[in-house]
Scaffold this active site. Structure first.
Site: not given
Length: 480
Positions: A115, A199, A234, A291
């Site tokens: 990330k 973040e 999540h 993918r």
């Protein structure tokens, strides 16, 4: 490309094989010892056992899979999703062994697999990103300082991997140290990489992703969006296309941003760029999945495209046969991931024996399935049984059809997410489109689901009694 090996199992292996067969391409299935009699093994033209039941002794053995592919004169390897699909080293080895990897180049996987590296790659394209720090953080004092600068709540996230692992929401400064230690520990355990970053936490987000396709001739197109906001832990459970909140203007803007993300890493093949969208319809880059996504069928249904066919053709070196302006949204599609999980017990896996397993059929109903009646569900793999997909001219029609399909999907022997799917489809927040990623937290409890199931059973019993009494009346009428 005359023969491909599918380095996967279950419904996605069968899904890829169906398209390959349609294209006149032979298929090879790989399987672990416990999957010896699985449907995907019988569906393939050839099959080969690659090891014991645990995935690290079978489906994750990249070198062994490549060796068997070469022995069987395979031209290409399709990784599906999960397992080795986002493993840059595996993709590189496939290419180095003279085989075609039906997916992006290893360097693209490597960049977008981190990330932090992904954020660095897209930075120069001025794509909106969630406020935060774009470097790994290990020092608690530094983390607390960053958190105070961007403002609580914050999100501590693992740089590697996904699926909600290594992710912690922190509401105040006193919890930073504890939650950071947990995130690092979980990330290290799950991905072998404890790097985390910080973040701003978007408090009421919608999770919207854009499907892209890119070929080796310089073409990159987006195929609209998927809404993936109904999640537990999540992880997505229900997806739909298109989203109920995107305007055509915002759709085009997000699509263009997704294309830029793909170009930032010289992407080739099918991929998905994920965004968070806040209450004011501001969108922020989240990550890129290199993918085929689990939820790709909803995009296929509204675009009339076969994404696996597109993947294979791109891997063959063909140019994408359409242009962006040729694509139009047709109707609405909904997908429920049917997991062997107990929604009454925190969605914990429900392994067992499929005593009864009957799939719904009919117009507008598609089931991408990997199981059949009288099978055991292995404890070694993801507990997803199938994907139930419905299609209608409108969102309302797709939802109604989903409710009917759930009623006609009969599973006995294990608990599944089917009742949860019905609960969501019948909830006003979902029906109205006024929901976000906190749907489960805000609206769902096992008690509410239990009450709904009991009410349905009561109504069904009353209807049955009414029909019985009417039949009895008819029987008593003399026939002159």
């Amino acid at each position: 490309m005359k023969k491909i090996l599918i380095a996967n199992r279950g419904e996605i292996a069968i899904r890829v094989m169906k398209t390959a067969h349609k294209m006149g391409i032979k298929t090879v299935a790989v399987y672990s010892e416990i999957d010896r009699n699985a449907p995907h093994v019988r569906f393939a033209d050839e099959s080969v056992c690659i090891g014991e039941a645990p995935s690290n002794k079978s489906y994750l053995l990249g070198d062994k899979i490549i060796k068997e592919a070469k022995r069987l004169s395979v031209d290409g390897i399709h990784p599906g999703y999960g397992f080795l699909s986002e493993n840059a080293e595996f993709a590189e080895k496939v290419e180095n062994n003279g085989l075609i990897f039906i997916g992006p180049k290893s360097n693209s996987i490597r960049i977008m697999g981190s990330k932090l590296a992904a954020k660095e790659a897209v930075k120069k394209y001025n794509i909106p990103m969630v406020p935060g720090i774009d470097k790994a953080v290990t020092n608690v004092k530094e983390a607390s300082k960053i958190a105070k600068e961007i403002g609580f709540p914050i999100l501590i996230k693992a740089s590697a991997g996904g699926g909600g692992k290594g992710m912690r929401i922190v509401e105040n400064e006193k919890d930073v140290e504890k939650q950071m230690a947990r995130a690092i520990s979980e990330a290290t355990s799950a991905f072998g990489d404890g790097s985390v970053f910080i973040e701003k936490y978007i408090t009421s987000p919608r999770h919207i992703e854009i499907q892209i396709l890119a070929d080796t001739h310089g073409n990159t197109f987006h195929i609209f969006e998927r809404e993936c906001s109904i999640q537990r832990r999540h992880q997505k459970v229900i997806e739909e296309a298109p989203s109920s909140i995107l305007t055509s203007k915002l759709r085009a803007k997000m699509g263009e941003a997704a294309i830029k993300v793909a170009k930032s890493c010289n992407y080739i093949g099918a991929g998905t760029v994920e965004f968070l969208v806040d209450e004011k319809l501001n969108f922020y880059f989240l990550e890129m999945n290199t993918r085929l996504q689990v939820e790709h069928p909803v995009t296929e249904l509204i675009s009339n495209l076969d994404l696996v066919e597109e993947q294979i053709n791109i891997a063959r070196g063909k140019e994408i046969s359409f242009k962006q302006e040729d694509l139009k949204i047709n109707g609405h599609a909904l997908e429920l991931r049917v997991y062997a999980e107990d929604p009454m017990n925190d969605f914990l896996p429900s392994v067992g024996h499929l005593n009864t397993y009957k799939l719904p059929v009919g117009k507008g109903i598609r089931v991408d399935n990997g199981f059949e009646e009288d099978m055991d569900i292995p404890i070694y793999y993801d507990p997803m049984l199938s994907k139930l997909i419905t299609y209608g001219k409108t969102r309302e029609e797709a939802i109604q059809l989903m409710k009917e399909a759930i009623d006609n999907y009969i599973v006995e022997g294990v608990k599944t997410t089917l009742p949860f799917g019905k609960f969501v489809c019948e909830h006003e927040a979902f029906a109205s489109g006024k929901f976000n990623t906190h749907f489960v937290k805000n609206y769902y409890t096992p008690e509410k689901l239990k009450a709904e199931i009991e009410e349905e059973s009561r109504i069904a019993a009353l209807i049955g009694l009414k029909i019985y009494l009417e039949d009895q009346k008819k029987l008593r009428i003399p026939n002159y």
